[in-house]
Design a protein around this motif. Structure first.
Motif, short mmCIF file in Angstrom:
data_model
loop_
_atom_site.label_atom_id
_atom_site.label_comp_id
_atom_site.label_asym_id
_atom_site.label_seq_id
_atom_site.Cartn_x
_atom_site.Cartn_y
_atom_site.Cartn_z
N GLU A 112 0.87 -1.16 -8.20
CA GLU A 112 -0.26 -1.82 -7.54
C GLU A 112 -0.17 -1.69 -6.02
O GLU A 112 -1.17 -1.42 -5.35
N GLN A 113 1.04 -1.88 -5.47
CA GLN A 113 1.22 -1.75 -4.03
C GLN A 113 0.96 -0.32 -3.57
O GLN A 113 0.33 -0.10 -2.53
N ARG A 114 1.41 0.66 -4.35
CA ARG A 114 1.15 2.05 -3.98
C ARG A 114 -0.33 2.38 -4.00
O ARG A 114 -0.85 3.07 -3.12
N ALA A 115 -1.02 1.89 -5.03
CA ALA A 115 -2.45 2.18 -5.14
C ALA A 115 -3.22 1.59 -3.97
O ALA A 115 -4.15 2.21 -3.44
N ARG A 116 -2.81 0.39 -3.53
CA ARG A 116 -3.55 -0.28 -2.46
C ARG A 116 -3.24 0.28 -1.08
O ARG A 116 -4.13 0.39 -0.23
N TRP A 117 -1.95 0.66 -0.84
CA TRP A 117 -1.56 1.02 0.52
C TRP A 117 -1.08 2.46 0.67
O TRP A 117 -1.38 3.10 1.68
N LEU A 118 -0.34 2.99 -0.30
CA LEU A 118 0.19 4.33 -0.15
C LEU A 118 -0.91 5.39 -0.21
O LEU A 118 -0.93 6.32 0.60
N VAL A 119 -1.82 5.25 -1.16
CA VAL A 119 -2.88 6.26 -1.32
C VAL A 119 -3.70 6.43 -0.03
O VAL A 119 -3.85 7.55 0.46
N PRO A 120 -4.22 5.34 0.57
CA PRO A 120 -4.98 5.54 1.81
C PRO A 120 -4.15 6.06 2.97
O PRO A 120 -4.65 6.77 3.84
N LEU A 121 -2.84 5.71 2.99
CA LEU A 121 -1.97 6.27 4.03
C LEU A 121 -1.80 7.78 3.85
O LEU A 121 -1.85 8.55 4.81
N LEU A 122 -1.61 8.20 2.62
CA LEU A 122 -1.49 9.63 2.33
C LEU A 122 -2.78 10.38 2.65
O LEU A 122 -2.76 11.53 3.06
N GLU A 123 -3.89 9.71 2.44
CA GLU A 123 -5.18 10.35 2.70
C GLU A 123 -5.55 10.28 4.18
O GLU A 123 -6.52 10.92 4.60
N GLY A 124 -4.81 9.50 4.95
CA GLY A 124 -5.06 9.42 6.38
C GLY A 124 -6.23 8.55 6.77
O GLY A 124 -6.73 8.63 7.89
N THR A 125 -6.67 7.67 5.87
CA THR A 125 -7.82 6.80 6.18
C THR A 125 -7.40 5.50 6.85
O THR A 125 -8.24 4.81 7.41
N ILE A 126 -6.10 5.15 6.77
CA ILE A 126 -5.59 3.97 7.48
C ILE A 126 -4.28 4.35 8.16
O ILE A 126 -3.70 5.40 7.89
N ARG A 127 -3.80 3.46 9.05
CA ARG A 127 -2.49 3.60 9.68
C ARG A 127 -1.68 2.34 9.37
O ARG A 127 -2.19 1.36 8.84
N SER A 128 -0.40 2.39 9.75
CA SER A 128 0.51 1.30 9.40
C SER A 128 1.48 1.02 10.54
O SER A 128 1.56 1.78 11.50
N ALA A 129 2.21 -0.07 10.40
CA ALA A 129 3.23 -0.45 11.38
C ALA A 129 4.47 -0.93 10.64
O ALA A 129 4.40 -1.32 9.47
N PHE A 130 5.62 -0.86 11.33
CA PHE A 130 6.88 -1.36 10.78
C PHE A 130 7.42 -2.39 11.75
O PHE A 130 7.75 -2.07 12.89
N ALA A 131 7.52 -3.64 11.31
CA ALA A 131 7.88 -4.75 12.19
C ALA A 131 9.31 -5.20 11.94
O ALA A 131 9.58 -5.97 11.01
N MET A 132 10.23 -4.72 12.78
CA MET A 132 11.62 -5.13 12.67
C MET A 132 12.14 -5.70 13.99
O MET A 132 12.71 -6.78 14.02
N THR A 133 11.93 -5.00 15.09
CA THR A 133 12.53 -5.38 16.37
C THR A 133 11.98 -6.71 16.87
O THR A 133 10.79 -6.98 16.78
N GLU A 134 12.87 -7.54 17.44
CA GLU A 134 12.49 -8.85 17.96
C GLU A 134 12.91 -8.98 19.42
O GLU A 134 13.89 -8.35 19.85
N PRO A 135 12.19 -9.81 20.19
CA PRO A 135 12.57 -10.01 21.60
C PRO A 135 13.99 -10.55 21.75
O PRO A 135 14.73 -10.14 22.63
N GLY A 136 14.36 -11.50 20.88
CA GLY A 136 15.72 -12.02 20.91
C GLY A 136 16.02 -12.93 22.08
O GLY A 136 17.16 -13.35 22.27
N GLU A 137 15.01 -13.24 22.90
CA GLU A 137 15.27 -14.07 24.08
C GLU A 137 15.62 -15.49 23.66
O GLU A 137 14.89 -16.15 22.91
#
Length: 356
Positions: free
Chosen positions: A71-96
């Protein structure tokens, strides 16, 4: 896309499981050589964007292909592979103020609490340098956060799918690297205030976040470094042309022994870097990135290649004189890219330490 130069990054074709035939089917070694060609563009990822092979979408697509549910692949992977949406990866933190450093991926201050009654995660905290979040087409974020502070160190974090239109997400500001906002991707500072997503949005399961992040690091390092080698080749070619045609004190620069030594050393540095990366790619194809020697090589690649290509580009700038600092040649973007990469995928010191 029409001629098949699309999604070349996927080493196999996991896209088939998501109901699409899009995918390059290349090995890490083969795609590494492609990355060098793509990396000759300015900026280095421009050609990769054209082929739907730019970070962080590449890493996110691979993570979804490997670890997401159908289900996750159908909703997000397919449009990413087709180039119709973009994505982000949120790991880094300010840490202040919290004493945590993002160079240690087990350090997370963002809070991800479970609301068992509603079956939802509740996310509170801050992230920054979130590449891809500045894109107007970014619709999904893979967020890494601490779901169980009391668990063993490498089992405290999880990776969770967070749609960008979820209430409580605030794009605070774009981060600028060397004064540039790195359009069209952008690197954002993001605030999360009571952001709710269902438990079903977790990838692979609670506590598996660090494990997933390790799986994406190997290929990503190879892609970035091979693009940098492409930048080095372009800069070296420009330097060779410059010294053959620039006359100083009655003779061309190429007639000076010290200039010839600089050119020869740059050739050796680039070739050494390439062989090191392709060796790592070959081992990863044969043994996977969990093999101890493969992981050691990947750390050496990440630490050695950007620093080495930075030295090459700096020498090329010097050989160009004042022109080397101008918009007439592609040298400064290459210099900025190599310097940025020495921090973007973790600081050099971490990778030298891991290798040692």
């Amino acid at each position: 896309k029409a001629i098949g130069l699309w999604n070349l990054v996927l080493p196999v074709d996991p896209a088939a499981a998501a109901g699409t035939s899009l995918g390059g089917g290349l090995s890490n070694r083969q795609y590494g050589e492609v990355c060098e060609i793509l990396g000759t563009s300015v900026p280095a990822e421009f050609a990769s964007q054209c082929c739907n092979c730019a970070s962080p979408d590449t890493g996110n697509m691979e993570v979804l292909a490997r670890f997401a549910t159908a289900e996750q692949r159908a909703r997000w992977l397919v449009p990413l592979l087709e180039g119709t949406i973009r994505s982000a990866f949120a790991m880094t933190e300010p840490g202040e103020g919290n004493g945590l450093g993002s160079s240690d991926a087990t350090n997370m201050s963002i809070r991800v609490e479970r609301d068992e009654a509603r079956g939802e995660y509740v996310i509170n905290g801050d992230k920054w340098w979130i590449t891809g979040a500045g894109s107007l087409h970014c619709e999904i974020m893979i967020l890494m956060g601490q779901t169980d502070p009391g668990a063993p160190r490498h089992a405290r974090t999880s990776q969770i799918l967070v749609p960008m239109d979820t209430p409580g997400i605030t794009l605070v500001r774009p981060m600028r690297a060397f004064g540039e906002d790195d359009a069209p991707k952008g690197h954002m500072e993001i605030a999360f205030e009571n952001v709710r997503v269902p438990f079903a949005n977790c990838l692979l399961g609670d506590g598996r976040g660090f494990e997933i992040s390790q799986s994406r690091l190997g290929p990503g390092r190879i892609h970035h470094c091979m693009r940098m080698i492409g930048q080095g080749e372009r800069c070296l070619a420009a330097a060779c042309e410059r010294v053959k045609n620039r006359t100083v004190f009655g003779k061309t620069l190429a007639k000076n022994d010290n200039v010839l030594q600089i050119i020869g050393r740059m050739r050796a540095k680039i070739s050494t870097a390439r062989l090191l990366v392709l060796d790592a790619a070959d081992r990863m194809d044969r043994l996977g990135n969990k093999d101890p020697q493969t992981r050691q090589l990947l750390s050496l690649v990440k630490a050695f290649v950007p620093e080495t290509i930075q030295e090459v580009v700096d020498s090329c700038m010097q050989l160009h004189g004042a022109k080397g600092f101008s918009q007439d040649v592609p040298l400064f973007p290459a210099l900025a890219g190599t310097r940025w990469l020495r921090m973007a995928d973790g600081p050099d010191e971490v990778h030298w330490r891991t290798a040692a």
